[in-house]
Design a protein around this motif. Structure first.
Motif, PDB file in Angstrom:
ATOM      1  N   GLU A  70      29.452  33.402   2.663  1.00 13.43           N
ATOM      2  CA  GLU A  70      29.073  34.332   1.611  1.00 13.43           C
ATOM      3  C   GLU A  70      30.278  34.570   0.711  1.00 13.43           C
ATOM      4  OE1 GLU A  70      28.735  38.517   2.594  1.00 13.43           O
ATOM      5  OE2 GLU A  70      29.334  38.083   4.650  1.00 13.43           O
TER       6      GLU A  70
ATOM      7  N   ARG B  29      42.108  32.773   9.148  1.00 10.81           N
ATOM      8  CA  ARG B  29      41.196  33.193  10.212  1.00 10.81           C
ATOM      9  C   ARG B  29      41.681  34.561  10.669  1.00 10.81           C
ATOM     10  NH1 ARG B  29      40.831  33.444  15.769  1.00 10.81           N
ATOM     11  NH2 ARG B  29      38.790  32.896  16.662  1.00 10.81           N
TER      12      ARG B  29
ATOM     13  N   THR C 267      41.035  38.362  12.657  1.00  7.63           N
ATOM     14  CA  THR C 267      40.314  39.226  13.580  1.00  7.63           C
ATOM     15  C   THR C 267      40.705  40.670  13.290  1.00  7.63           C
ATOM     16  OG1 THR C 267      42.077  38.982  15.234  1.00  7.63           O
ATOM     17  CG2 THR C 267      40.214  37.470  15.379  1.00  7.63           C
TER      18      THR C 267
ATOM     19  N   ASP D 115      35.352  42.748   8.475  1.00  7.29           N
ATOM     20  CA  ASP D 115      35.063  41.424   7.919  1.00  7.29           C
ATOM     21  C   ASP D 115      35.784  40.314   8.673  1.00  7.29           C
ATOM     22  OD1 ASP D 115      37.594  42.078   7.131  1.00  7.29           O
ATOM     23  OD2 ASP D 115      37.371  41.351   5.073  1.00  7.29           O
TER      24      ASP D 115
ATOM     25  N   GLY E 191      36.634  37.023  10.503  1.00 10.01           N
ATOM     26  CA  GLY E 191      36.070  35.697  10.294  1.00 10.01           C
ATOM     27  C   GLY E 191      37.038  34.827   9.536  1.00 10.01           C
TER      28      GLY E 191
ATOM     29  N   HIS F 271      38.233  33.256   5.949  1.00  5.79           N
ATOM     30  CA  HIS F 271      38.216  33.652   4.544  1.00  5.79           C
ATOM     31  C   HIS F 271      38.956  32.603   3.717  1.00  5.79           C
ATOM     32  CE1 HIS F 271      38.351  38.027   6.277  1.00  5.79           C
ATOM     33  NE2 HIS F 271      37.149  37.477   6.401  1.00  5.79           N
TER      34      HIS F 271
ATOM     35  N   ARG G  73      33.507  33.781   2.632  1.00  7.02           N
ATOM     36  CA  ARG G  73      33.604  34.190   4.035  1.00  7.02           C
ATOM     37  C   ARG G  73      32.677  33.359   4.909  1.00  7.02           C
ATOM     38  NH1 ARG G  73      33.198  40.812   3.302  1.00  7.02           N
ATOM     39  NH2 ARG G  73      35.191  41.092   2.183  1.00  7.02           N
ATOM     40  N   ALA G  74      33.159  33.068   6.106  1.00  3.18           N
ATOM     41  CA  ALA G  74      32.344  32.375   7.107  1.00  3.18           C
ATOM     42  C   ALA G  74      32.567  33.072   8.444  1.00  3.18           C
ATOM     43  CB  ALA G  74      32.730  30.902   7.195  1.00  3.18           C
ATOM     44  N   PRO G  75      31.597  32.993   9.348  1.00  5.63           N
ATOM     45  CA  PRO G  75      31.720  33.691  10.637  1.00  5.63           C
ATOM     46  C   PRO G  75      32.916  33.194  11.442  1.00  5.63           C
ATOM     47  CG  PRO G  75      29.449  33.017  10.252  1.00  5.63           C
ATOM     48  CD  PRO G  75      30.270  32.362   9.186  1.00  5.63           C
ATOM     49  N   LEU G  76      33.373  34.076  12.327  1.00  7.58           N
ATOM     50  CA  LEU G  76      34.512  33.762  13.189  1.00  7.58           C
ATOM     51  C   LEU G  76      34.157  32.611  14.122  1.00  7.58           C
ATOM     52  CD1 LEU G  76      37.377  34.910  13.668  1.00  7.58           C
ATOM     53  CD2 LEU G  76      36.399  36.250  15.546  1.00  7.58           C
ATOM     54  N   SER G  77      35.044  31.622  14.180  1.00 10.57           N
ATOM     55  CA  SER G  77      34.870  30.484  15.090  1.00 10.57           C
ATOM     56  C   SER G  77      36.259  29.953  15.422  1.00 10.57           C
ATOM     57  CB  SER G  77      34.006  29.394  14.447  1.00 10.57           C
ATOM     58  OG  SER G  77      34.622  28.909  13.269  1.00 10.57           O
TER      59      SER G  77
END
Length: 505
Positions: free
Chosen positions: A3, A61, A63, A67, A69, A71, A85-89
Motif C-alpha cells: 500500500e 524492514r 518492527t 506500521d 513491516g 517500507h 508498505r508491505a507486510p512484515l516478512s
C-alpha cells in the motif's frame, strides 16, 4: 499486498535538553495530546555501492509501532515522499523488489544500517477534533552493519495528517524556530546515519569529455534520458499517471540522439543499443496506444447526440478498452521484468561509462549540434514533401506516419541542443512539436479507423447495430482530411527560412 502513503513532513534538530514550545499557539492547533513512547527497530537495505541511497531511495524492514513491516520510500519533492508498505516478512517482498529492480539490477540488497529509535509522540488536533499532524521527538542510535561505525542524535519530525492543510506545518515550524529549534539539514535518517558513520556520499560519475565539446553535450543529454528511463521504471510498475508515456518518450529520445549524433558516437557500437531501445518503446507503446485510442473514441461518442447512439456503444468500448489495457499492462510488466530490459540498462551504463567517441566529439558543441539539427530538419522536409506529393489514401497515410517519426527526431534534436544553442534550438523544438502533434493526430485517426472497422464487425456479429461505429469512421475520415489540408500551412510556418538560418554555426 503493498500500500502507498504520501508522507509530508518537516525535520528539526534537537538534543536531550530541547524543550518543545506551546504548540497550541500555532495557527489552527487547538490541542496537543501525548500519545506515549514507542520503540522502533529498523534495518535499512541497499547494494554494496549504495545505489538506492544515491537515488535518495530508502528501503527498510521495521518492527515496533503501528506500521511495522517493509517500507520503500520514493522522493517526490522536498519534504514529500511516497512510502510503499508491505507486510512484515523475513525476506524482501516481491512487490518491493520489483520497484527497485531498475536501480539494483542483479546486485543483491543487504543490511547496511540499523536504526533503533525511541519515539515520543504527540498529536496536534484542530478545534473540531480533527488530527492535523503528528509530532515525534526521536532519540536515534545508528549502527553500520556493513562495516564499523556508530552515531546517535535526537531530532523532531512533524508529519502532516491525511487530508490536513499543509499550512499547519508552516505554523508549527514557525513556533519551533521561534523557540530556537532549527530545521535539519539531513534529508532522511538514513542519509544522516551514513554521513555520521563515515560512509562516502554517493555521487554520480562526471560526464566524460571536455565541457563545451560536442561529446560532453551529447553524453550529458544521454545520461539525463538514461536517468529518466531508470526512474520511470517503478512509476510504471506503480501505475502512476502518464508514466508509461514518459518512459516511452525517454526511450525514443535516447534512440533518436544515438541516430542524430552518429558523427559524435560510433553507430557500429550504438546501433545495437538503439535496436533494444526500439524494442522497449514498442513494448510500452501497446499500452499507451490503447489508452489513447480508447480516450479518443470515448470523446467521439460523447460528441454524438443520444439519437445517434444505437446499441450499447459505450459499454462495448469500455469493455474492449479495459480488456486490451489489462493485456497491454501485463506485457509491459513482463518486459520490465525481463533479462532483456536489464541488459539494455546495463548497456546504456556501459555506453556512458566508456563512450565510443568519434573525431567530431572533440569539436565545439554549438557547431556539431547545430549541423545535426539542420540535418534532421532537412530529413523531415523531404518526408513531408514526399507525403504531400501523394494522393490521399493508404500510401499517403504511411508517408505521413514516416514524417511524424522524423518530426519527433527533429524535435528531440532541438531539445538536446537547447543547453548549447539556446533560443534557436528552443524555437526548433517548439515548432517541430507542433508538426508532430498534427501528424500524430492524423496517425491516431488512421489507427482509430482500423479499430472502428473491427468494433463494427464485432458489434454486427453480436447482433448489435454497427451504425454508430460507421458514423465515427466517417468523422475520423473527415478529421484526417482536415489535418492534411492544414499541414502545408503549418509546415511553411514551422520550417520558415529563419529557423534553419538560426541553426547555422
Amino acid at each position: 499486498m503493498a500500500e502507498t502513503k504520501r508522507e509530508i513532513e518537516r525535520k528539526y534538530e534537537a538534543d536531550g535538553g530541547t524543550v518543545l514550545p506551546d504548540l497550541t499557539r500555532a495557527a489552527g492547533v487547538a490541542a496537543v495530546t501525548d500519545e506515549g513512547v514507542t520503540e522502533l527497530d529498523a534495518v535499512y537495505y541497499d547494494t554494496a555501492d549504495l545505489r538506492l541511497a544515491a537515488a535518495a531511495l530508502t528501503l527498510r524492514r521495521r518492527t515496533g509501532g503501528a506500521d511495522a513491516g517493509w517500507h520503500l520510500k520514493f522522493p517526490v519533492a522536498t519534504g514529500i515522499r511516497d512510502e510503499i508498505r508491505a507486510p512484515l516478512s523475513e525476506t524482501l517482498p516481491g512487490s518491493l523488489a520489483g520497484l527497485v529492480r531498475s536501480r539494483v539490477r542483479d546486485e543483491p540488497v543487504r543490511p547496511v544500517v540499523r536504526l533503533r529509535s525511541r519515539r515520543d509522540v504527540r498529536l496536534l488536533i484542530a478545534k473540531d477534533g480533527t488530527p492535523l499532524a503528528e509530532l515525534s521527538v526521536d532519540t536515534v542510535h545508528a549502527e553500520r552493519l556493513d562495516g564499523p561505525g556508530e552515531a546517535a542524535w535526537t531530532e523532531i519530525e512533524v508529519e502532516l495528517a491525511d487530508d490536513a492543510d499543509p499550512a499547519v506545518l508552516d505554523a508549527v515550524g514557525r513556533r519551533l524556530e521561534k523557540a530556537g529549534i532549527r530545521p535539519s539539514t539531513a534529508p532522511s535518517k538514513l542519509a544522516r546515519a551514513l554521513a555520521e558513520t563515515g560512509a562516502p556520499a554517493p555521487t554520480a560519475p562526471p560526464t566524460p569529455g571536455t565541457p563545451g565539446t560536442a561529446g560532453h553535450a551529447v553524453l550529458a543529454y544521454l545520461r539525463a534520458q538514461r536517468d529518466a528511463l531508470v526512474a520511470l521504471d517503478p512509476a510504471v510498475r506503480r501505475g502512476l499517471p502518464d508514466a508509461v508515456h514518459q518512459m516511452r518518450i525517454a526511450s525514443r529520445r535516447l534512440r533518436g540522439a544515438l541516430r542524430t549524433y552518429g558523427k559524435v558516437l560510433d553507430r557500429t557500437v550504438t546501433d545495437p543499443v538503439g535496436a533494444e531501445l526500439r524494442w522497449l518503446a514498442g513494448e510500452l507503446g501497446a499500452a499507451r496506444d490503447e489508452e489513447v485510442l480508447t480516450a479518443r473514441l470515448a470523446a467521439r461518442l460523447d460528441e454524438l447526440p443520444d439519437t445517434l447512439l444505437l446499441g450499447p456503444a459505450r459499454a462495448r468500448l469500455r469493455l474492449r478498452g479495459a480488456a486490451r489495457a489489462e493485456d497491454a499492462g501485463r506485457a509491459v510488466l513482463a518486459a520490465l521484468d525481463s533479462a532483456r530490459h536489464l541488459a539494455l540498462l546495463d548497456a546504456l551504463d556501459a555506453l556512458l561509462a566508456d563512450p565510443p567517441l568519434r573525431q567530431a566529439a572533440a569539436r565545439p558543441a554549438d557547431e556539431v549540434l547545430a549541423r545535426a539539427a539542420r540535418k534532421d530538419l532537412d530529413r523531415l522536409a523531404g518526408r513531408i514533401a514526399r507525403a504531400l506529393a501523394l494522393d490521399p489514401g493508404h500510401a499517403r497515410d504511411l508517408a505521413l506516419h514516416d514524417a511524424r517519426k522524423a518530426a519527433k527526431r527533429a524535435r528531440y534534436a532541438g531539445e538536446a541542443a537547447r543547453p548549447v544553442l539556446g533560443k534557436p534550438a528552443e524555437r526548433l523544438a517548439t515548432r517541430m512539436k507542433s508538426v508532430q502533434t498534427l501528424l500524430g493526430d492524423h496517425q491516431d485517426g488512421v489507427v482509430a479507423r482500423t479499430a472502428l472497422r473491427e468494433i463494427a464487425a464485432e458489434a454486427d456479429a453480436a447482433g448489435e447495430s454497427a451504425f454508430t461505429w460507421g458514423l465515427l469512421y466517417g468523422h475520423e475520415e473527415a478529421a484526417a482530411a482536415e489535418r492534411e489540408r492544414e499541414l502545408p500551412g503549418l509546415w511553411e510556418w514551422a520550417a520558415a527560412p529563419e529557423i534553419r538560418a538560426s541553426l547555422t554555426r
